[in-house]
Design a protein around this motif. Structure first.
Motif, PDB file in Angstrom:
ATOM      1  N   ILE A 122       0.831  -1.210   0.000  1.00 29.27           N
ATOM      2  CA  ILE A 122       0.000   0.000   0.000  1.00 29.27           C
ATOM      3  C   ILE A 122       0.860   1.252   0.000  1.00 29.27           C
ATOM      4  O   ILE A 122       0.603   2.205  -0.749  1.00 29.27           O
ATOM      5  CB  ILE A 122      -0.937   0.001   1.226  1.00 29.27           C
ATOM      6  N   THR A 123       1.898   1.263   0.832  1.00 30.81           N
ATOM      7  CA  THR A 123       2.787   2.423   0.959  1.00 30.81           C
ATOM      8  C   THR A 123       4.210   1.969   0.666  1.00 30.81           C
ATOM      9  O   THR A 123       4.929   1.523   1.565  1.00 30.81           O
ATOM     10  CB  THR A 123       2.703   3.021   2.381  1.00 30.81           C
ATOM     11  N   PRO A 124       4.639   2.046  -0.606  1.00 34.33           N
ATOM     12  CA  PRO A 124       5.957   1.503  -0.993  1.00 34.33           C
ATOM     13  C   PRO A 124       7.127   2.081  -0.209  1.00 34.33           C
ATOM     14  O   PRO A 124       8.089   1.369   0.081  1.00 34.33           O
ATOM     15  CB  PRO A 124       6.050   1.869  -2.483  1.00 34.33           C
ATOM     16  N   VAL A 125       7.053   3.369   0.136  1.00 31.71           N
ATOM     17  CA  VAL A 125       8.145   4.013   0.889  1.00 31.71           C
ATOM     18  C   VAL A 125       7.578   4.514   2.210  1.00 31.71           C
ATOM     19  O   VAL A 125       6.622   5.293   2.235  1.00 31.71           O
ATOM     20  CB  VAL A 125       8.754   5.184   0.101  1.00 31.71           C
ATOM     21  N   PHE A 185     -11.412  -4.804   3.643  1.00 29.60           N
ATOM     22  CA  PHE A 185     -10.788  -4.627   2.330  1.00 29.60           C
ATOM     23  C   PHE A 185      -9.277  -4.871   2.367  1.00 29.60           C
ATOM     24  O   PHE A 185      -8.583  -4.555   1.408  1.00 29.60           O
ATOM     25  CB  PHE A 185     -11.068  -3.212   1.808  1.00 29.60           C
ATOM     26  N   HIS A 186      -8.783  -5.435   3.465  1.00 32.29           N
ATOM     27  CA  HIS A 186      -7.330  -5.612   3.644  1.00 32.29           C
ATOM     28  C   HIS A 186      -6.987  -7.101   3.622  1.00 32.29           C
ATOM     29  O   HIS A 186      -7.637  -7.922   4.271  1.00 32.29           O
ATOM     30  CB  HIS A 186      -6.898  -4.987   4.976  1.00 32.29           C
ATOM     31  N   LEU A 196     -12.967 -10.287  -3.911  1.00 28.77           N
ATOM     32  CA  LEU A 196     -13.773  -9.085  -3.714  1.00 28.77           C
ATOM     33  C   LEU A 196     -13.311  -7.962  -4.646  1.00 28.77           C
ATOM     34  O   LEU A 196     -14.137  -7.248  -5.231  1.00 28.77           O
ATOM     35  CB  LEU A 196     -13.669  -8.636  -2.255  1.00 28.77           C
ATOM     36  N   ALA A 197     -11.987  -7.844  -4.805  1.00 32.34           N
ATOM     37  CA  ALA A 197     -11.442  -6.822  -5.702  1.00 32.34           C
ATOM     38  C   ALA A 197     -11.839  -7.108  -7.153  1.00 32.34           C
ATOM     39  O   ALA A 197     -12.227  -6.202  -7.897  1.00 32.34           O
ATOM     40  CB  ALA A 197      -9.926  -6.761  -5.570  1.00 32.34           C
ATOM     41  N   LYS A 198     -11.744  -8.375  -7.539  1.00 30.23           N
ATOM     42  CA  LYS A 198     -12.108  -8.757  -8.904  1.00 30.23           C
ATOM     43  C   LYS A 198     -13.579  -8.476  -9.175  1.00 30.23           C
ATOM     44  O   LYS A 198     -13.948  -7.988 -10.244  1.00 30.23           O
ATOM     45  CB  LYS A 198     -11.795 -10.239  -9.126  1.00 30.23           C
ATOM     46  N   LYS A 199     -14.424  -8.790  -8.196  1.00 32.34           N
ATOM     47  CA  LYS A 199     -15.853  -8.544  -8.336  1.00 32.34           C
ATOM     48  C   LYS A 199     -16.136  -7.058  -8.528  1.00 32.34           C
ATOM     49  O   LYS A 199     -17.072  -6.675  -9.247  1.00 32.34           O
ATOM     50  CB  LYS A 199     -16.586  -9.066  -7.100  1.00 32.34           C
ATOM     51  N   GLY A 200     -15.327  -6.221  -7.903  1.00 31.33           N
ATOM     52  CA  GLY A 200     -15.490  -4.778  -8.032  1.00 31.33           C
ATOM     53  C   GLY A 200     -14.747  -4.171  -9.197  1.00 31.33           C
ATOM     54  O   GLY A 200     -14.649  -2.939  -9.301  1.00 31.33           O
ATOM     55  N   SER A 201     -14.169  -5.031 -10.060  1.00 31.66           N
ATOM     56  CA  SER A 201     -13.428  -4.595 -11.260  1.00 31.66           C
ATOM     57  C   SER A 201     -12.164  -3.820 -10.913  1.00 31.66           C
ATOM     58  O   SER A 201     -11.756  -2.909 -11.653  1.00 31.66           O
ATOM     59  CB  SER A 201     -14.333  -3.757 -12.174  1.00 31.66           C
ATOM     60  N   SER A 204      -6.351  -4.983  -8.338  1.00 32.17           N
ATOM     61  CA  SER A 204      -5.729  -5.634  -7.192  1.00 32.17           C
ATOM     62  C   SER A 204      -6.476  -5.240  -5.928  1.00 32.17           C
ATOM     63  O   SER A 204      -7.266  -4.282  -5.915  1.00 32.17           O
ATOM     64  CB  SER A 204      -4.260  -5.230  -7.059  1.00 32.17           C
ATOM     65  N   TRP A 205      -6.185  -5.964  -4.842  1.00 30.35           N
ATOM     66  CA  TRP A 205      -6.816  -5.596  -3.577  1.00 30.35           C
ATOM     67  C   TRP A 205      -6.322  -4.239  -3.079  1.00 30.35           C
ATOM     68  O   TRP A 205      -7.074  -3.498  -2.433  1.00 30.35           O
ATOM     69  CB  TRP A 205      -6.582  -6.685  -2.523  1.00 30.35           C
ATOM     70  N   VAL A 206      -5.076  -3.900  -3.426  1.00 34.07           N
ATOM     71  CA  VAL A 206      -4.529  -2.601  -3.015  1.00 34.07           C
ATOM     72  C   VAL A 206      -5.288  -1.468  -3.698  1.00 34.07           C
ATOM     73  O   VAL A 206      -5.637  -0.456  -3.070  1.00 34.07           O
ATOM     74  CB  VAL A 206      -3.020  -2.528  -3.329  1.00 34.07           C
ATOM     75  N   GLU A 207      -5.545  -1.643  -4.998  1.00 37.06           N
ATOM     76  CA  GLU A 207      -6.308  -0.625  -5.717  1.00 37.06           C
ATOM     77  C   GLU A 207      -7.695  -0.465  -5.106  1.00 37.06           C
ATOM     78  O   GLU A 207      -8.205   0.658  -4.952  1.00 37.06           O
ATOM     79  CB  GLU A 207      -6.420  -1.004  -7.194  1.00 37.06           C
ATOM     80  N   MET A 208      -8.318  -1.574  -4.748  1.00 34.95           N
ATOM     81  CA  MET A 208      -9.634  -1.518  -4.107  1.00 34.95           C
ATOM     82  C   MET A 208      -9.544  -0.811  -2.754  1.00 34.95           C
ATOM     83  O   MET A 208     -10.384   0.038  -2.426  1.00 34.95           O
ATOM     84  CB  MET A 208     -10.181  -2.934  -3.917  1.00 34.95           C
ATOM     85  N   PHE A 209      -8.520  -1.164  -1.962  1.00 38.02           N
ATOM     86  CA  PHE A 209      -8.368  -0.568  -0.635  1.00 38.02           C
ATOM     87  C   PHE A 209      -8.236   0.947  -0.735  1.00 38.02           C
ATOM     88  O   PHE A 209      -8.905   1.694  -0.008  1.00 38.02           O
ATOM     89  CB  PHE A 209      -7.148  -1.168   0.064  1.00 38.02           C
ATOM     90  N   MET A 210      -7.381   1.413  -1.643  1.00 36.68           N
ATOM     91  CA  MET A 210      -7.162   2.855  -1.757  1.00 36.68           C
ATOM     92  C   MET A 210      -8.389   3.564  -2.301  1.00 36.68           C
ATOM     93  O   MET A 210      -8.670   4.718  -1.960  1.00 36.68           O
ATOM     94  CB  MET A 210      -5.944   3.129  -2.636  1.00 36.68           C
ATOM     95  N   SER A 211      -9.137   2.878  -3.157  1.00 34.36           N
ATOM     96  CA  SER A 211     -10.379   3.464  -3.648  1.00 34.36           C
ATOM     97  C   SER A 211     -11.376   3.636  -2.512  1.00 34.36           C
ATOM     98  O   SER A 211     -12.033   4.674  -2.380  1.00 34.36           O
ATOM     99  CB  SER A 211     -10.977   2.580  -4.747  1.00 34.36           C
ATOM    100  N   ARG A 212     -11.488   2.623  -1.652  1.00 29.57           N
ATOM    101  CA  ARG A 212     -12.405   2.700  -0.527  1.00 29.57           C
ATOM    102  C   ARG A 212     -11.948   3.748   0.488  1.00 29.57           C
ATOM    103  O   ARG A 212     -12.758   4.269   1.255  1.00 29.57           O
ATOM    104  CB  ARG A 212     -12.496   1.340   0.171  1.00 29.57           C
TER     105      ARG A 212
END
Length: 607
Positions: A122-125, A185-186, A196-201, A204-212
């Motif tokens: 989620i937070t690379p650095v 979402f984690h 869950l991420a795939k179902k929401g298009s 990745s789960w990270v993309e879903m998490f940051m969107s939420r």
């Protein structure tokens, strides 16, 4: 507004919604009344700084209203640092609840720190402010949870600016993730998160998490702010972003009445600054202090005060330059990089600018010639830095450019680079710009520089593309404001030392520093010395010693002369409806936090 919900049993009574010791907010003028809304505006969907200052400023600790450097209790009712500056303890305000009614505890802070900021997916650095010595690439702080109310951050090295950073936008990252909501979402807590991420298009789960996690683009994300999303942001120009009162907000006025006073805040998303001016003059805006509050527009606003039923208030800005020109000293083209890194080249271009004419023609005779240097009232004010190379002298400019090694010209009079190519480059200008004067100002600069044999062409582009190009180190040069020129320079020093990608003159150096040397471009010796000195600033606990060290950082900036300034900004201002109350007559104006210092939860409107 909430009484009917309490009566129907859909909402607990006020005694069960407030913490045991609410934070009491002293109104600017008087106790307010409930109801009404605050109408304001955004220029496009990326104008998030105004959203942050208006409705998103609840951290563990907060700055004082005058922005003097003091740190005050907020969500944490008590805090302390040990004498070594390595251990910081916080006691959370007992009984604070998220906007959905769930308790806010140290579990939420631990989730944010351990599962978001310390999660490399989620937070690379890891954030430098939460690292040893406040430096990138050092050991992250350890978070120790004592109980539901008490926690400690423990650093391997002193972190003198840690509390200061927690008062600003960086501190929001610790209090924006309600564990009971976000663990769904984690990946660590939900083994079905990929499905869950795939179902929401989502990719990745990270993309879903940051969107939420974007609480302004969807309804139902728990918040600790005065208002929560009712109508999400993100439906384009002409739309509205609306937030409604948080029934569990944890602050009161001195009489014990729960804040905020206002039911809603309504942000109209407009496409340009002309629409902003029309909305203000026609009385469709209750309070605003961004984008269009220029000397050029002030006579227009003054003449429409009766029709719009509003008044002015002052904004004590920390901006130090109306517009700087930031040549990219870390340009990917070695030949152009060599040109830009030649100090005498930059000095020559500075002397070629007729600032007096520019101030008269496009800045409405407001301001004075000024370089990229702190404001006069700043504790870091450096007169030599502010005024060096501001004299308009084309002959002197030509001498500096000749001495820089670019005396040879082609048949069109354009100076040649060492490789024989003409010195031609592009100045990127993002639109809509923060100041409508930037476009004519950059065109004037193009003319001044052409007279001394340098061909700089101005290219306007959407702000999102502008920042994408700049932050990826793809620009030749950029025109942008000079901001954070008071005490806030300690926290955002990019104009004076390249610590992040926001150092528009040295993005490659900023990437190198913020990545702990893993990416970007290693700076030359003098810049490295300055960065190491800034490391000392962040480690130092004594405020007097820290200020002196930062003055040395400013001194190196003076000698390096990274970028070219134009004019010290004229006094800023805002407008407020005559029926809109508790707006200070003078408001600190750091762009990230204004108008948070008011604070907005005590604004109210009268009929």
């Amino acid at each position: 507004m909430l009484a009917s919900q309490v009566k129907a049993g859909d909402l607990p009574p006020i005694t069960e919604r407030l913490p045991s010791r609410p934070l009491v907010v002293q109104p600017v003028e008087r106790i307010g009344t409930y109801g009404g809304q605050w109408r304001t505006m955004l220029v496009g969907l990326t104008d998030t700084a105004w959203i942050g200052g208006a409705i998103d400023h609840e951290n563990l600790v907060s700055p004082d209203r005058e922005f003097t450097g003091k740190v005050l209790p907020n969500l944490a009712e008590a805090f302390e640092a040990d004498d070594a500056g390595r251990v910081f303890s916080f006691t959370l305000r007992k009984g604070v609840r998220w906007s959905d009614g769930e308790l806010f505890t140290t579990d939420d802070v631990a989730f944010a720190y351990n599962q978001v900021l310390s999660n490399r997916e989620i937070t690379p650095v890891h954030p430098d402010w939460a690292s040893a010595g406040g430096r990138s690439g050092t050991a992250p702080a350890k978070l120790e949870v004592v109980d539901e109310q008490v926690l400690r951050f423990v650093f391997d090295e002193p972190n003198g600016l840690f509390l200061q950073y927690l008062t600003m936008g960086s501190g929001l990252d610790l209090v924006r993730y309600a564990r009971h909501h976000f663990e769904h979402f984690h990946k660590t807590f939900n083994h079905d998160v990929d499905a869950l991420a795939k179902k929401g298009s989502f990719a990745s789960w990270v993309e879903m998490f940051m969107s939420r996690a974007d609480k302004w683009q969807q309804v139902g994300v728990p918040v600790l702010t005065p208002w929560m999303t009712e109508r999400p942001l993100g439906t384009g120009t002409g739309s509205r972003f609306v937030v409604v009162r948080n029934p569990y907000f944890w602050k009161t006025d001195p009489e014990g009445s729960q804040l905020p006073y206002l039911d809603r805040v309504v942000f109209d998303v407009v496409g340009n600054q002309e629409v902003m001016v029309l909305k203000i003059t026609s009385g469709e805006v209750d309070m605003h202090a961004r984008h269009v509050m220029s000397p050029r527009n002030k006579p227009v606003f003054a003449n429409s005060r009766a029709r719009g039923n509003y008044r002015f208030f002052n904004v004590r800005t920390t901006d130090f330059n109306e517009m700087g020109i930031y040549l990219n000293l870390t340009h990917q083209d070695p030949a152009l990089r060599r040109v830009f890194q030649t100090k005498n080249f930059r000095v020559g271009l500075s002397h070629a600018i007729n600032r007096a004419e520019m101030i008269k023609a496009v800045f409405q005779r407001q301001g004075e010639p000024w370089q990229i240097g702190p404001r006069p009232e700043s504790p870091f004010y450096d007169e030599r830095l502010a005024k060096q190379y501001t004299e308009y002298d084309p002959d002197l400019a030509n001498r500096f450019l000749d001495d820089a090694g670019f005396a040879t010209r082609n048949d069109k009079g354009i100076r040649l680079r060492p490789d024989g190519e003409p010195i031609t480059f592009q100045i990127d200008l993002g639109t809509p710009s923060l100041n409508e004067a930037w476009a004519p100002a950059t065109e004037l600069i193009r003319g001044y520089w052409l007279e001394v044999g340098v061909d700089a062409r101005v290219k306007t582009e959407d702000r999102s593309l502008f920042f994408e190009r700049v932050f990826n180190n793809q620009h030749d040069a950029a025109a942008y404001i000079g901001e954070f020129g008071d005490r806030d320079a300690l926290l955002w020093p990019d104009a004076f030392v390249p610590t992040r990608i926001f150092a528009l003159y040295g993005v490659g150096w900023g990437i190198w520093y913020s990545s702990g040397g893993k990416d970007g471009m290693e700076p030359p010796p003098e810049v490295l010395r300055q960065l190491r000195l800034f490391d000392d600033v962040k480690r130092t606990l004594d405020d007097k010693e820290r200020m002196e060290l930062f003055r040395q950082v400013i001194g190196i900036s003076r000698e390096q002369f990274y970028a070219i300034g134009t004019s010290l900004p004229a006094p800023y201002y805002g407008i407020v409806k005559n029926t809109f109350e508790n707006v200070p007559k003078t408001l600190p104006g750091t762009i990230v936090e204004s108008p948070a210092f008011a604070p907005p939860e005590q604004f109210f409107t009268r009929n």
